[in-house]
Design an enzyme around this catalytic site. Structure first.
Site, PDB file in Angstrom:
ATOM      1  N   GLN A  51       0.798  -1.141  -0.035  1.00 51.00           N
ATOM      2  CA  GLN A  51       0.239  -0.061  -0.077  1.00 51.00           C
ATOM      3  C   GLN A  51       0.891   1.425   0.039  1.00 51.00           C
ATOM      4  O   GLN A  51       0.454   2.476  -0.190  1.00 51.00           O
ATOM      5  CB  GLN A  51      -0.914   0.043   1.341  1.00 51.00           C
ATOM      6  CG  GLN A  51      -1.930  -1.026   1.137  1.00 51.00           C
ATOM      7  CD  GLN A  51      -2.935  -0.878   2.242  1.00 51.00           C
ATOM      8  OE1 GLN A  51      -2.823  -1.479   3.245  1.00 51.00           O
ATOM      9  NE2 GLN A  51      -3.794  -0.385   2.081  1.00 51.00           N
ATOM     10  N   CYS A  88     -10.867   0.312   3.106  1.00 50.08           N
ATOM     11  CA  CYS A  88      -9.507   0.077   2.879  1.00 50.08           C
ATOM     12  C   CYS A  88      -8.840   1.563   2.442  1.00 50.08           C
ATOM     13  O   CYS A  88      -9.453   2.393   1.712  1.00 50.08           O
ATOM     14  CB  CYS A  88      -9.045  -0.650   1.638  1.00 50.08           C
ATOM     15  SG  CYS A  88      -7.412  -0.839   1.229  1.00 50.08           S
ATOM     16  N   LEU A  89      -7.663   1.691   3.231  1.00 50.62           N
ATOM     17  CA  LEU A  89      -6.965   3.209   2.788  1.00 50.62           C
ATOM     18  C   LEU A  89      -6.761   3.256   1.287  1.00 50.62           C
ATOM     19  O   LEU A  89      -6.471   4.525   0.913  1.00 50.62           O
ATOM     20  CB  LEU A  89      -5.617   3.191   3.536  1.00 50.62           C
ATOM     21  CG  LEU A  89      -5.847   2.920   5.069  1.00 50.62           C
ATOM     22  CD1 LEU A  89      -4.721   3.146   6.043  1.00 50.62           C
ATOM     23  CD2 LEU A  89      -6.772   4.437   5.501  1.00 50.62           C
ATOM     24  N   HIS A 130      -7.734  -9.165   5.670  1.00 47.36           N
ATOM     25  CA  HIS A 130      -7.599  -7.983   4.742  1.00 47.36           C
ATOM     26  C   HIS A 130      -6.285  -7.786   4.314  1.00 47.36           C
ATOM     27  O   HIS A 130      -5.773  -7.523   3.130  1.00 47.36           O
ATOM     28  CB  HIS A 130      -8.311  -6.899   5.557  1.00 47.36           C
ATOM     29  CG  HIS A 130      -8.336  -5.521   4.538  1.00 47.36           C
ATOM     30  ND1 HIS A 130      -9.591  -5.096   4.161  1.00 47.36           N
ATOM     31  CD2 HIS A 130      -7.541  -4.620   4.304  1.00 47.36           C
ATOM     32  CE1 HIS A 130      -9.342  -4.137   3.430  1.00 47.36           C
ATOM     33  NE2 HIS A 130      -8.110  -3.921   3.486  1.00 47.36           N
ATOM     34  N   GLU A 131      -5.301  -7.373   5.495  1.00 47.62           N
ATOM     35  CA  GLU A 131      -3.901  -7.055   5.095  1.00 47.62           C
ATOM     36  C   GLU A 131      -3.296  -8.176   4.433  1.00 47.62           C
ATOM     37  O   GLU A 131      -2.481  -7.836   3.456  1.00 47.62           O
ATOM     38  CB  GLU A 131      -3.330  -6.574   6.408  1.00 47.62           C
ATOM     39  CG  GLU A 131      -4.080  -5.586   6.987  1.00 47.62           C
ATOM     40  CD  GLU A 131      -4.093  -4.431   6.203  1.00 47.62           C
ATOM     41  OE1 GLU A 131      -3.249  -4.137   5.153  1.00 47.62           O
ATOM     42  OE2 GLU A 131      -5.077  -3.766   6.474  1.00 47.62           O
ATOM     43  N   HIS A 134      -3.359  -8.245   0.791  1.00 47.46           N
ATOM     44  CA  HIS A 134      -2.943  -7.199  -0.219  1.00 47.46           C
ATOM     45  C   HIS A 134      -1.467  -7.960  -0.413  1.00 47.46           C
ATOM     46  O   HIS A 134      -0.821  -7.419  -1.468  1.00 47.46           O
ATOM     47  CB  HIS A 134      -2.541  -6.062   0.761  1.00 47.46           C
ATOM     48  CG  HIS A 134      -3.432  -4.920   0.932  1.00 47.46           C
ATOM     49  ND1 HIS A 134      -4.101  -4.260  -0.393  1.00 47.46           N
ATOM     50  CD2 HIS A 134      -4.403  -4.625   2.072  1.00 47.46           C
ATOM     51  CE1 HIS A 134      -4.912  -3.446   0.238  1.00 47.46           C
ATOM     52  NE2 HIS A 134      -5.238  -3.557   1.446  1.00 47.46           N
TER      53      HIS A 134
END
Length: 146
Positions: A51, A88-89, A130-131, A134
């Site tokens: 990210q 999500c960022l 979630h992470e 990524h």
């Protein structure tokens, strides 16, 4: 420590697979500190290295008990399923309901290189899933059920 720029929306790096971290050196220590600072600045619960444009298998998660660093994390056990809303960022202004495990066990290294296992449930289990997605180029929108 520095706040790094978040990769957002259609940035192609968000769809790439991250590489295993072979050595926890000074560069990795700086990256960890920068990720924590960036996550706090963005008021996020978690942040994965991709990210911020770094294709390394590392995430930081803080569900209000202080940041936890996960280096080369893998989920070794999961049970149950629960649907809840995620955001999500890297995808501002978007959210959706995603099915995730109710509980799980994740194994990773901490910033000192110690291997640990952590039992997670509810929000922490959701954040871990979630992470970790990524790290494989998967976004929560790939899992939205409604």
């Amino acid at each position: 420590m520095a706040v790094r720029q978040l990769r957002i929306d259609d940035d192609p790096i968000l769809r790439k697979k991250s590489r295993v971290i072979e050595e926890i050196d000074e560069k990795i220590q700086i990256l960890i500190s920068d990720m924590i600072e960036t996550m706090k600045e963005a008021e996020g619960v978690g942040l994965a290295a991709p990210q911020i444009g770094i294709l390394k298998r590392m995430v930081i998660i803080d569900i209000g008990k202080g940041p936890v660093t996960f280096i080369n994390p893998i989920i070794i056990k999961s049970e149950g399923e629960v649907s809840d809303e995620e955001a999500c960022l890297s995808l501002p202004e978007r959210s959706g309901f995603v099915n995730r495990p109710q509980t799980l066990v994740v194994e990773a290294m901490d910033r000192e290189g110690n291997i640990f296992q952590l039992e997670c449930s509810d929000l922490l289990a959701r954040a871990v899933c979630h992470e970790l997605d990524h790290l494989d180029g998967i976004l929560f929108i790939d899992h939205v059920v409604e």
